[in-house]
Design a protein around this motif. Structure first.
Motif, PDB file in Angstrom:
ATOM      1  N   ALA A 105      43.226  -9.295  58.250  1.00 50.44           N
ATOM      2  CA  ALA A 105      42.849 -10.291  58.673  1.00 50.44           C
ATOM      3  C   ALA A 105      42.914 -10.479  59.917  1.00 50.44           C
ATOM      4  O   ALA A 105      42.454 -11.322  60.911  1.00 50.44           O
ATOM      5  CB  ALA A 105      43.767 -10.911  58.174  1.00 50.44           C
ATOM      6  N   SER A 106      43.744  -9.720  61.267  1.00 51.45           N
ATOM      7  CA  SER A 106      43.753  -9.988  62.069  1.00 51.45           C
ATOM      8  C   SER A 106      43.277  -9.043  62.960  1.00 51.45           C
ATOM      9  O   SER A 106      42.329  -9.819  63.882  1.00 51.45           O
ATOM     10  CB  SER A 106      44.833  -9.283  62.496  1.00 51.45           C
ATOM     11  N   GLU A 108      39.685  -9.450  61.640  1.00 50.65           N
ATOM     12  CA  GLU A 108      38.905  -9.725  61.604  1.00 50.65           C
ATOM     13  C   GLU A 108      38.462 -11.463  63.138  1.00 50.65           C
ATOM     14  O   GLU A 108      37.814 -11.725  63.280  1.00 50.65           O
ATOM     15  CB  GLU A 108      38.394 -10.857  60.508  1.00 50.65           C
ATOM     16  N   THR A 109      40.110 -11.768  63.142  1.00 46.58           N
ATOM     17  CA  THR A 109      40.364 -12.424  64.326  1.00 46.58           C
ATOM     18  C   THR A 109      39.821 -12.041  65.486  1.00 46.58           C
ATOM     19  O   THR A 109      39.292 -12.466  66.429  1.00 46.58           O
ATOM     20  CB  THR A 109      41.617 -13.038  64.039  1.00 46.58           C
ATOM     21  N   GLU A 110      39.799 -10.790  65.382  1.00 44.10           N
ATOM     22  CA  GLU A 110      39.977 -10.006  67.168  1.00 44.10           C
ATOM     23  C   GLU A 110      38.614  -9.901  67.222  1.00 44.10           C
ATOM     24  O   GLU A 110      38.205 -10.268  68.447  1.00 44.10           O
ATOM     25  CB  GLU A 110      41.105  -9.100  66.654  1.00 44.10           C
ATOM     26  N   GLN A 113      37.466 -13.186  68.079  1.00 47.00           N
ATOM     27  CA  GLN A 113      37.404 -13.251  69.689  1.00 47.00           C
ATOM     28  C   GLN A 113      36.705 -12.356  70.427  1.00 47.00           C
ATOM     29  O   GLN A 113      36.041 -12.930  70.944  1.00 47.00           O
ATOM     30  CB  GLN A 113      38.919 -13.453  70.224  1.00 47.00           C
TER      31      GLN A 113
END
Length: 177
Positions: A105-106, A108-110, A113
């Protein structure tokens, strides 16, 4: 009517016969023989079982049974330990899976961004190119104005030089945004 049989025992009067009687009755002979036979059978079977119980084969059987119980106890203990290790491993695997899910999940967030940042960089590069083009256009316009003023008069030369800082000051905020 059927005849009723009552058996009456004759009671002797002397004291010697009282010893032979049991509560006023004599023990029947067949019961005594039966008790003796049963006692003999029981004694023989007890001796047979005692001999069998202390035989080497029976002792080996008891020893084997004790070894079997010891082995069973050891195997149960090992199985309990294996279950405990399995439970700990499952808990560790669940924690790893949770960590992996969190990291995915992190990631995917990165990625999102980073994509936004790349879009912003491209947008800023486009704006920068536009501003450079405007600056070049203004510089060309300034040169043209300078050339026109230079040709018209010498006093225009001083005016042309004062226009350059003004135009640059006006174009600087546009470049910074």
């Amino acid at each position: 009517m059927a005849p009723t049989l009552y058996h009456y025992y004759l009671l002797p009067v002397d004291d010697d016969s009282k010893v032979l009687m049991l509560s006023g009755r004599k023990l029947p002979v067949w019961v005594a023989i039966l008790l003796i036979v049963l006692s003999v059978v029981l004694f023989i079977t007890t001796i047979t079982f005692a001999v069998m119980a202390y035989s080497p084969a029976c002792k080996d059987g008891h020893r084997m049974e004790q070894e079997w119980r010891n082995n069973t106890h050891n195997l149960e203990r090992q199985l309990t330990q294996a279950h405990e290790v399995l439970r700990q491993t499952e808990a560790y695997a669940a924690a790893c899976n949770q960590t992996a899910a969190t990291l995915m999940a992190s990631l995917e967030t990165e990625k999102a961004q980073r994509q936004k940042q790349q879009e912003l960089v491209q947008e800023l590069q486009g704006e920068n190119a536009e501003l450079k083009q405007k600056l070049q256009d203004m510089t060309a316009e300034l040169e043209r104005l300078r050339y026109n003023h230079k040709n018209t008069s010498n006093s225009g030369n001083a005016l042309g030089l004062s226009v350059v800082p003004v135009l640059l000051a006006l174009s600087l905020p546009a470049l910074l945004t």
